[in-house]
Each structure stands twice: as structure tokens, then as C-alpha cells.
Design an enzyme around this catalytic site. Structure first.
Site, PDB file in Angstrom:
ATOM      1  CG  ASP A  96      58.321  26.888  31.622  1.00 29.06           C
ATOM      2  OD1 ASP A  96      59.042  26.439  30.703  1.00 29.06           O
ATOM      3  OD2 ASP A  96      57.085  27.001  31.530  1.00 29.06           O
ATOM      4  CE  LYS A 105      52.910  26.094  33.228  1.00 30.48           C
ATOM      5  NZ  LYS A 105      54.382  26.325  33.144  1.00 30.48           N
ATOM      6  CG  ASP A 111      56.365  29.974  29.541  1.00 32.48           C
ATOM      7  OD1 ASP A 111      56.501  28.798  29.173  1.00 32.48           O
ATOM      8  OD2 ASP A 111      55.917  30.875  28.786  1.00 32.48           O
ATOM      9  CG  ASN A 112      53.364  28.442  30.211  1.00 34.42           C
ATOM     10  OD1 ASN A 112      54.288  27.880  30.791  1.00 34.42           O
ATOM     11  ND2 ASN A 112      53.229  28.389  28.888  1.00 34.42           N
ATOM     12  CD  GLU A 147      55.057  26.540  24.875  1.00 35.44           C
ATOM     13  OE1 GLU A 147      54.879  27.747  25.063  1.00 35.44           O
ATOM     14  OE2 GLU A 147      55.038  25.734  25.789  1.00 35.44           O
TER      15      GLU A 147
END
Ligand SMILES: CCCNc1ncnc2c1ncn2[C@@H]1O[C@H](/C=C/CNC(=O)c2cc(-c3ccc(F)cc3)cc(O)c2O)[C@@H](O)[C@H]1O
Ligand SMILES: [Mg+2]
Length: 214
Positions: free
Chosen positions: A141, A144, A169-170, A199
Site C-alpha cells: 500500500d 504504486k 491495495d489500489n 476508500e
């Protein structure tokens, strides 16, 4: 001078959460970020997916890349079996200082080791300096564009074993295209996507779960 967002998140925790009660810390951060100020915590929509994967793996040794304020650190640590360890890496000293206090407020400091520094320096030290044989679970996380290089570094350092679970994540927003392409096409991983939302918003985002096959 004006406070920072992480400082305001810490204040929300101190004003609204009960010391030693991880659930109340999670709720205090989610309420603050939903009603007052958005922040890049994995949040209360993707959070239960993270919880279910952590519970399924029940890791003895877990790694988190990118602590930020410690929200996902607490989500993971509160589910760990006694005697297990979560190492979380954070290279911004201001964020690390806030995360230490939030993790302590949740009463989880004995399960968590917050290591200050960049992942590329700390990952190669895991075996000798931190006594890690291999990780059972990794939560990605951080920035990126570093998901892929750090995954390759974990492989090269022999820190993944048959069955290690990576959860990223993401993978939609902001997106991690090079990482996704790698884990979805490499014969060394079995990958699946858990659709959710960015989120505190209605925007699509999700988590990619990838099992290392060795
Ligand atoms: C050397 C760089 C790579 N190694 C690293 N080693 C240790 N810590 C590292 C780190 N990279 C970054 N960090 C830390 O991780 C955290 C960075 C997280 C980056 N996350 C995001 O950009 C992000 C961004 C969004 C986002 C989504 C939509 C939007 F409009 C705006 C933002 C949502 C998220 O859930 C995110 O996670 C910080 O605390 C940073 O200091
Ligand atoms: Mg994130």
C-alpha cells in the site's frame, strides 16, 4: 503553523477512541475521514476484505509496505495470533511518528514493529537484521510504482515461500498496471481481484490477492 492531516487524524483518535480498543481506533479514523477529511487509509469498504484475507492466512510473519498513519497496520495486527509479528515499513519520519502513537493507542505496539526507512533498503536486511525466514503475508500500500520492484526484491531475497499471500491495495485507483500485469501473467503467482471502492467514495477500486507458487 497549520497542523498536518496525520496530526489531525491522531487528534481524532485521541478524542474519540478508547485506549487499548483497536475497533474504536478504526471507527474513529473512518468517521473522521468520511465526515471531516478524506485520507488514503484502506478504509471501511476494502478493510473487511483485508480482514478476511488476514484471518484466512493467520500469518506468523506479516509485512506491510507503507504505514502512513497506521490504519491498516491496526486492521492487520488486531487479527494476528499471539506470538506472530507484523513488520511495517515507512520512510517518512513525520508519518512514522504519528503511526507509532496511533498503534500504541490501539494497544497493538507489542505485535507491530514499525521500521523507518525505504523498503528497498530494509527488505534486503530482513533475514540477517530482523531474523525473518520468510513472510506468510504481505500488504502492499505504498507508492504504486514500487509495488513491482519491491515484489521482485522480495523474491530475490528469498522472503516469499510456497503459499505466501500478497494483497495489493489500489490496483484500479490510482492503479498499479505494471504490478497487475506481472502477478496476473507470471506462472509463479495465482491471482484474483476483489472488487470494492476507493476508500470513503463510490469510485471503483479493489484489492488483488496473489499467492506465490514458488
Ligand atoms: C522508496 C519509495 C518506495 N518505498 C517506500 N518505503 C517505505 N515507505 C514508503 C515507500 N513509498 C511510500 N512510502 C510511504 O507509504 C505511504 C504512501 C502511500 C501511497 N498511497 C497512495 O498514493 C494512495 C493514493 C490513493 C488515492 C486515490 C485517489 C485519489 F484521487 C488520490 C489518492 C488511495 C490510496 O489508497 C493510496 O494508498 C506514505 O506513508 C509514504 O511515506
Ligand atoms: Mg492505499
Amino acid at each position: 503553523t497549520r497542523s498536518t492531516r496525520p496530526q489531525r487524524i491522531l487528534k481524532a483518535v485521541q478524542n474519540n477512541a478508547t485506549r487499548g480498543d483497536a475497533e474504536s481506533v478504526i471507527a474513529a479514523i473512518d468517521n473522521f475521514c468520511r465526515k471531516k477529511e478524506w485520507a488514503m487509509n484502506v478504509g471501511d469498504d476494502k478493510g473487511p476484505i483485508l480482514d478476511s484475507v488476514v484471518s484466512e492466512v493467520s500469518p506468523s510473519f506479516a509485512l506491510e509496505l507503507g504505514t502512513y498513519c497506521g490504519y491498516s497496520t491496526i486492521r492487520i495486527a488486531r487479527l494476528l495470533p499471539p506470538g506472530s509479528r507484523l513488520l511495517t515499513l515507512e520512510f517518512n519520519p513525520d508519518y512514522a511518528a504519528i503511526a507509532h502513537q496511533i498503534i500504541a493507542w490501539a494497544g497493538l505496539q507489542d505485535k507491530v514493529e514499525l521500521l523507518e526507512g525505504p523498503s528497498r533498503d530494509l527488505i534486503p536486511q530482513m533475514k540477517e537484521r530482523f531474523g525473518i525466514k520468510s513472510f506468510d503475508f504481505v500488504f502492499l500500500d505504498h507508492w504504486k510504482e514500487f509495488y513491482l520492484p519491491d515484489t521482485k526484491l522480495l523474491e530475490e531475497c528469498g522472503l516469499l515461500r510456497k503459499g505466501t499471500v500478497l494483497l495489493a491495495d489500489n490496483v484500479i485507483c490510482p492503479g498499479t498496471p505494471k504490478y497487475l500485469e506481472y502477478v496476473r501473467n507470471s506462472p509463479c503467482y495465482e491471482s484474483c481481484y476483489f472488487k470494492s471502492h476507493l476508500e470513503y467514495t463510490k469510485v471503483e477500486d479493489g484489492l488483488e490477492k496473489s499467492v506465490f507458487l514458488g
